[in-house]
Design a protein around this motif. Sequence first.
Motif, short mmCIF file in Angstrom:
data_model
loop_
_atom_site.label_atom_id
_atom_site.label_comp_id
_atom_site.label_asym_id
_atom_site.label_seq_id
_atom_site.Cartn_x
_atom_site.Cartn_y
_atom_site.Cartn_z
N TRP A 183 0.81 -1.27 -0.13
CA TRP A 183 0.01 0.05 0.22
C TRP A 183 0.93 1.21 0.00
CZ3 TRP A 183 -1.03 3.86 3.64
CH2 TRP A 183 -1.90 4.71 3.28
N ILE A 184 1.77 1.31 1.01
CA ILE A 184 2.84 2.30 0.87
C ILE A 184 3.27 2.66 -0.54
CG2 ILE A 184 5.00 3.11 1.61
CD1 ILE A 184 4.37 1.68 4.31
N SER A 221 2.14 1.88 -3.21
CA SER A 221 1.25 2.37 -4.37
C SER A 221 0.95 3.95 -4.04
CB SER A 221 0.02 1.73 -4.19
OG SER A 221 -0.96 2.25 -2.78
N ARG A 222 1.34 4.49 -2.95
CA ARG A 222 1.29 5.87 -2.57
C ARG A 222 2.19 6.87 -3.04
NH1 ARG A 222 -3.69 7.53 -2.28
NH2 ARG A 222 -3.02 8.76 -0.69
N THR A 254 2.09 10.41 -4.35
CA THR A 254 0.72 10.94 -4.14
C THR A 254 0.55 11.99 -2.57
OG1 THR A 254 0.02 9.10 -2.80
CG2 THR A 254 -0.16 8.85 -5.11
N VAL A 255 1.86 12.07 -2.00
CA VAL A 255 1.74 12.70 -0.75
C VAL A 255 1.04 14.21 -0.73
CG1 VAL A 255 2.99 13.48 1.32
CG2 VAL A 255 3.58 11.29 0.34
N VAL A 306 0.46 8.93 4.75
CA VAL A 306 0.92 7.49 4.50
C VAL A 306 1.40 6.78 5.70
CG1 VAL A 306 2.44 6.00 2.99
CG2 VAL A 306 1.50 8.15 1.99
#
Length: 289
Positions: free
Chosen positions: A32-33, A35-36, A39-40, A56
């Motif tokens: 999941w991390i 995938s982010r 995007t922060v 995140v």
Amino acid sequence: MNEREQEKIPYVVTSKSYTAVAINAASKAGEWIKSRLGTVEHLSTKQSAQDLVTEVDKGAEQMIRRLILTHFPDHAILGEEGVEPGREAAAAALKAAQEEEFLWIIDPVDGTTNFVHGFPYYSVSIALAHQGEVIVGVIYDPSRDEMFVGEKGKGAYVHGTRMTVSEERELASSLVAIGTPPDREFALPVNMRAIQALAPQVRSLRAGGSAALHLAYVAAGRLSAYTEVGLSPWDVAAGALLVQEAGGSMTDTIGKNYDLTVRHIVASNKHIHAELLDVLHKNNATGLE
């Protein structure tokens, strides 16, 4: 059975074990991390402008907490994002939690600054302590899909293969990792003294920016040693077990055996440990003298 034969035995984790839960939580949070990345949206700081935290970090910790408590609802959890910044707060949180029989110690994103900048050197770190002693340590590197796993008395593994520390016998042939922590008042000056003292004496220095991965790399034999002043329990707990189970040495900067209260660390392949401690001592770089 000799060591070579032991290394060939497949590493098997039973589906209901503490280790299996830690692996599952680290893997799911790590993916999941990853995938982010990029995007922060909300970037804030903790104890200094260099001590970053993102949504995140917080989301990953919540995910890990849920996954652990689903299986072990009576266990306690000490996570970085649930503790106020600063060494006093970390020490107080650990002291309050140490009375628990089972304590999970988690860092959802060890290397947040790297993650924010897209530098692929960050990790998920999950440890389980029983009556104050770490018995499970899992570190997951989402960028390389590497899972480092250790169980007390059962060894340390990556990709299911047993890890052993490196064989360098002197600092001159060693690759050593160091850190530049967010605490600019106390820890950074001490670490800079260590860097200045070690640089002329080792083959080379590295500063990757993730304490957990540095420790995992010592266990895997990719680094000869790692030292840093000013860490917190969640930075170190999982990796300390990996180093010990891979045959390395894990102490504070003056040679005291590692426990959960240790914040200034030296992890090594054992062979160069005394020499490294001596350099830190002679250059006032222990943070304890």
